[in-house]
Design an enzyme around this catalytic site. Structure first.
Site, short mmCIF file in Angstrom:
data_model
loop_
_atom_site.label_atom_id
_atom_site.label_comp_id
_atom_site.label_asym_id
_atom_site.label_seq_id
_atom_site.Cartn_x
_atom_site.Cartn_y
_atom_site.Cartn_z
N LEU A 219 0.86 -1.26 -0.05
CA LEU A 219 0.11 0.08 -0.14
C LEU A 219 0.88 1.29 0.06
O LEU A 219 0.22 2.33 -0.06
CB LEU A 219 -0.82 0.04 1.19
CG LEU A 219 -1.92 -1.19 1.31
CD1 LEU A 219 -2.75 -0.87 2.71
CD2 LEU A 219 -3.05 -0.95 0.31
N LYS B 172 3.41 1.81 2.49
CA LYS B 172 3.66 2.12 4.00
C LYS B 172 4.92 2.88 4.01
O LYS B 172 4.89 3.88 4.87
CB LYS B 172 3.67 0.81 4.64
CG LYS B 172 2.59 0.71 5.84
CD LYS B 172 3.14 -0.56 6.43
CE LYS B 172 3.29 -1.88 5.72
NZ LYS B 172 4.01 -2.94 6.14
N ILE C 203 6.40 4.74 2.02
CA ILE C 203 6.07 6.11 1.41
C ILE C 203 5.47 6.87 2.47
O ILE C 203 5.64 8.17 2.62
CB ILE C 203 5.51 6.09 0.03
CG1 ILE C 203 6.31 5.42 -1.02
CG2 ILE C 203 5.12 7.33 -0.42
CD1 ILE C 203 5.71 4.90 -2.06
N GLN D 45 -12.26 -1.71 7.68
CA GLN D 45 -12.92 -2.09 9.09
C GLN D 45 -12.18 -3.36 9.60
O GLN D 45 -11.74 -3.29 10.92
CB GLN D 45 -14.24 -2.24 8.97
CG GLN D 45 -14.93 -1.08 8.50
CD GLN D 45 -16.63 -1.16 8.41
OE1 GLN D 45 -17.21 -2.07 8.99
NE2 GLN D 45 -17.09 -0.44 7.54
N GLY E 135 21.97 -6.15 -13.38
CA GLY E 135 21.51 -7.52 -13.59
C GLY E 135 22.55 -8.63 -13.37
O GLY E 135 23.66 -8.21 -13.13
N CYS F 41 26.45 -0.83 -13.77
CA CYS F 41 26.63 -2.26 -13.29
C CYS F 41 26.89 -3.10 -14.19
O CYS F 41 27.96 -3.00 -15.01
CB CYS F 41 26.11 -2.55 -11.90
SG CYS F 41 27.11 -3.49 -10.98
N ARG G 170 30.21 -8.66 -8.46
CA ARG G 170 31.17 -9.63 -8.26
C ARG G 170 32.27 -9.66 -9.26
O ARG G 170 33.38 -9.73 -8.93
CB ARG G 170 30.48 -11.00 -8.34
CG ARG G 170 31.01 -12.30 -7.80
CD ARG G 170 30.01 -13.14 -7.71
NE ARG G 170 29.20 -13.44 -6.60
CZ ARG G 170 27.74 -13.35 -6.77
NH1 ARG G 170 27.13 -13.42 -7.69
NH2 ARG G 170 27.16 -13.40 -5.29
N HIS H 19 26.30 1.75 -8.61
CA HIS H 19 24.86 1.99 -8.73
C HIS H 19 24.72 3.46 -8.24
O HIS H 19 24.36 3.79 -6.99
CB HIS H 19 24.01 1.17 -7.92
CG HIS H 19 24.01 -0.04 -8.51
ND1 HIS H 19 23.21 -0.80 -9.46
CD2 HIS H 19 24.93 -1.08 -8.07
CE1 HIS H 19 23.44 -1.94 -9.60
NE2 HIS H 19 24.52 -2.26 -8.76
N GLU I 56 22.32 5.38 -8.77
CA GLU I 56 20.79 5.58 -8.27
C GLU I 56 20.68 5.43 -6.70
O GLU I 56 19.77 6.07 -6.23
CB GLU I 56 20.00 4.50 -9.16
CG GLU I 56 20.11 3.12 -8.64
CD GLU I 56 21.29 2.63 -9.93
OE1 GLU I 56 21.86 3.74 -10.53
OE2 GLU I 56 21.58 1.33 -9.91
N1 GLN Z 1 26.21 -9.50 -12.34
C1 GLN Z 1 27.35 -8.43 -12.43
C2 GLN Z 1 28.37 -8.69 -11.33
O1 GLN Z 1 28.10 -9.38 -10.49
C3 GLN Z 1 26.55 -6.91 -12.24
C4 GLN Z 1 25.98 -6.78 -11.17
C5 GLN Z 1 25.09 -5.87 -10.96
O2 GLN Z 1 24.51 -5.32 -12.10
N2 GLN Z 1 24.68 -5.41 -9.92
O3 GLN Z 1 29.48 -8.03 -11.49
#
Ligand code: GLN
Length: 578
Positions: free
Chosen positions: A55, A57, A59, A233, A401, A428, A510, A555, A557
């Site tokens: 829902l 929460k 935020i 309710q 990813g 990444c 990694r 990252h 972000e």
């Molecule tokens: N799979 C990649 C790694 O392990 C990139 C990881 C990611 O995008 N967070 O380095």
């Protein structure tokens, strides 16, 4: 007079409780002492969800916490998860939403990202609790004989551990108010020990020091054409059955909740109508604090917790204006489309921080963004073409990813954006894909790949390197959390980060660029504009002659906030606008 009575009443609970001392064989009370804890100094706001999860929460709680912070209070949030995992690191983002990484390397639920964005500050492992952590501590204590012959029970031992965690946070941060968000929904077996611990806090801390807020859901019935409150309710009733009387009820709904429905909720919950508020969908989540302020919820919480005298009107006014100025840029007619490669299902939550960072940068540049999801496996299976997928986009993001799914499709998109001067931001995995594409198509290393996808490739451009396994806890484990990045003078990235020689960003990976190939990549024109200070770990790449082509091993972000958007996102959006 009334105050006196309240104090007396409170004491009669048991004087032992006031001491927060560890008691065992003679008493049923068990409340471990937290050194330096002063009862009443820190106030608590507990936030629960009823009817269903998801829902917003986090935020809601973040918005209310921000309003308190704006008034000059030192606020700390904590998210308490019901699951047994020790952290969120092993959770599948397509099922649970993204794994958010804190500066200290803690892998948490995505709500911690929401708190960081609203409160504009870094959080740590102290702001995140799971049942797994609680039970581990209790079992460790049991093995050490710390329970002095007692049978170890959910009540009082597990609940005591939960309360101890909250009090440790209070002392450590010297917090004025702690916002406690309980994961899941009221009535879940998973979070019942949290609910019980919270109920116990009422008489240990005193009702005046605690405020309960329940979030509920009002169904907009399409068939009946009206709002229905029955589920809400029942949800609130469940909370009251657990011995918790809410002080404020926020009703989530697509449309503003009608007066009639709010009255119904009020009658069934003993919550005065002025404290039952509609929390309907708004254009941006950053408009929510204003919605709560208009409903006077912040004022009520301040009064309930007895903090009226400590509100700083001046600070409040200043913060309100800063936020308002930021939101003013939401009113725009300009729109751009950003292509993001990613799986279709549950994409929004799985890439939450990326979307938020794009929105921060868009707001900063006074433009609205539309997102076009690009399913790269469809490109691989020739169900669509790169040209078709990218024809209407103004810029492309390849987010983080793992694994081989859609990788060749991503590389095909990258080749296209590199050649056609379309702005590109690689995050990444998107950084690693950019290196592979460049190695294959510019350096002529046809078989270039990452060990993660093809451990038998001739050119292991992205790899886990033995000498790196020894440093910074790499190897089989992920490199996690905030690390320093040394910037290369004169590069675009250096310019974007305000010409700083050292920046700090958050990592979760990694694999990395194989140092053996750095010189050949550089010889062909790839510039590594950021690297680890003492090792040859490449962390930012760019193409100098491209409109905007930047990849980061970290990252960015995770550090983007509405009031301080990440510079790489800001410049990316700027480039997309050109
Ligand atoms: N799979 C990649 C790694 O392990 C990139 C990881 C990611 O995008 N967070 O380095």
């Amino acid at each position: 007079m009334q105050q006196l009575q309240e104090q007396d009443q409170h004491k009669s609970g048991k004087e032992l409780l006031d001491q927060f001392a560890s008691v065992s064989d003679e008493h049923e009370f068990y409340t471990p002492k937290v050194v330096g804890y002063q009862k009443g100094k820190t106030k608590y706001v507990f936030v629960f969800g009823t009817v269903m999860s998801g829902l917003g929460k986090g935020i809601f709680s973040s918005s209310l916490a921000k309003l308190m912070q704006d008034k000059g209070f030192y606020v700390e949030p904590i998210k308490m998860e019901g699951y047994l995992n020790l952290d969120s690191g092993t959770l599948n983002p397509f099922r649970h939403g993204e794994v958010f990484v804190l500066d200290d390397g803690t892998e948490t639920d995505m709500d911690l990202g929401t708190y960081e964005r609203f409160l504009n500050k870094n959080l740590s492992k102290d702001n995140f609790l799971t049942s797994g952590q609680i039970f581990t501590t209790v079992l460790e204590k049991e093995r050490k004989g710390e329970y002095l012959g007692r049978d170890v029970q959910i009540i009082p031992h597990v609940t005591a551990e939960i309360k101890r965690k909250l009090r440790i946070l209070a002392v450590k941060k010297n917090a004025d108010i702690i916002f406690v968000e309980v994961g899941g929904t009221v009535g879940d077996l998973e979070n019942s020990h949290y609910m019980e611990a919270i109920r116990e806090m009422i008489y240990e801390e005193g009702k005046k020091n605690i405020c309960f807020v329940a979030l509920t859901y009002i169904i907009n019935s399409g068939i009946l054409g009206e709002q229905k409150s029955k589920a809400a309710q029942l949800g609130i009733k469940k909370l009251m059955e657990l011995g918790i009387q809410p002080d404020v009820i926020a009703c989530r709904s697509e449309n503003p909740v009608t007066e009639k429905v709010l009255e119904k909720i009020s009658i069934y919950s003993n919550v005065p109508i002025e404290r039952v508020v509609s929390m309907h969908d708004v254009k941006s989540i950053y408009l929510l604090p204003a919605l709560l302020r208009d409903a006077k919820i912040d004022e009520y919480v301040v009064k309930h917790l007895g903090l009226e005298n400590r509100v700083s009107r001046e600070t409040m006014q200043k913060n309100k204006e800063v936020w308002k100025a930021m939101l003013a840029k939401l009113n725009t007619t300009k729109t751009i489309t950003i292509g993001i490669t990613g799986k279709y299902t549950m994409i929004r939550d799985a890439y939450a921080s990326v979307i938020h960072a794009l929105q921060h940068a868009a707001m900063y540049n006074a433009v609205e963004i539309k997102i076009k999801w690009i399913e790269t496996t469809a490109i691989e299976e020739s169900k669509t073409t790169v040209e078709k997928e990218l024809e209407s986009v103004d810029g492309v993001v390849v987010p983080g990813g793992f694994g081989k799914r859609g990788v060749e499709g991503k590389i095909a998109c990258l080749k296209y954006v590199r050649k056609h001067n379309i702005p590109y931001l690689g995050l990444c995995y998107g950084f690693q894909m950019a290196v592979i594409e460049f190695a294959r198509n510019v350096c002529g290393l046809k078989d270039a790949h990452t060990t993660e996808v093809n451990p038998h490739a001739e050119h292991m451009i992205i790899d886990i390197l033995p000498e790196q396994k020894k440093i910074e806890g790499l190897g089989g484990n992920m490199r996690l959390g905030g690390c320093d990045v040394q910037m290369k003078e004169g590069t675009k990235a250096w310019e974007f980060y305000g010409r700083k020689t050292m920046i700090r960003e958050r990592f979760r990976h990694r694999y990395e660029v194989n140092p053996e190939y750095i010189s050949v990549l550089e010889k062909h024109g790839l510039v590594f504009s950021g690297k680890a200070p003492n090792y040859s770990i490449m962390q930012i790449l760019e193409l100098p002659n491209h409109k905007f082509f930047i990849g980061t091993q970290f990252h960015p972000e995770f550090t983007s906030r509405p009031l301080s958007p990440n510079p790489l996102y800001v410049e990316f959006i700027k480039a997309c606008l050109e």
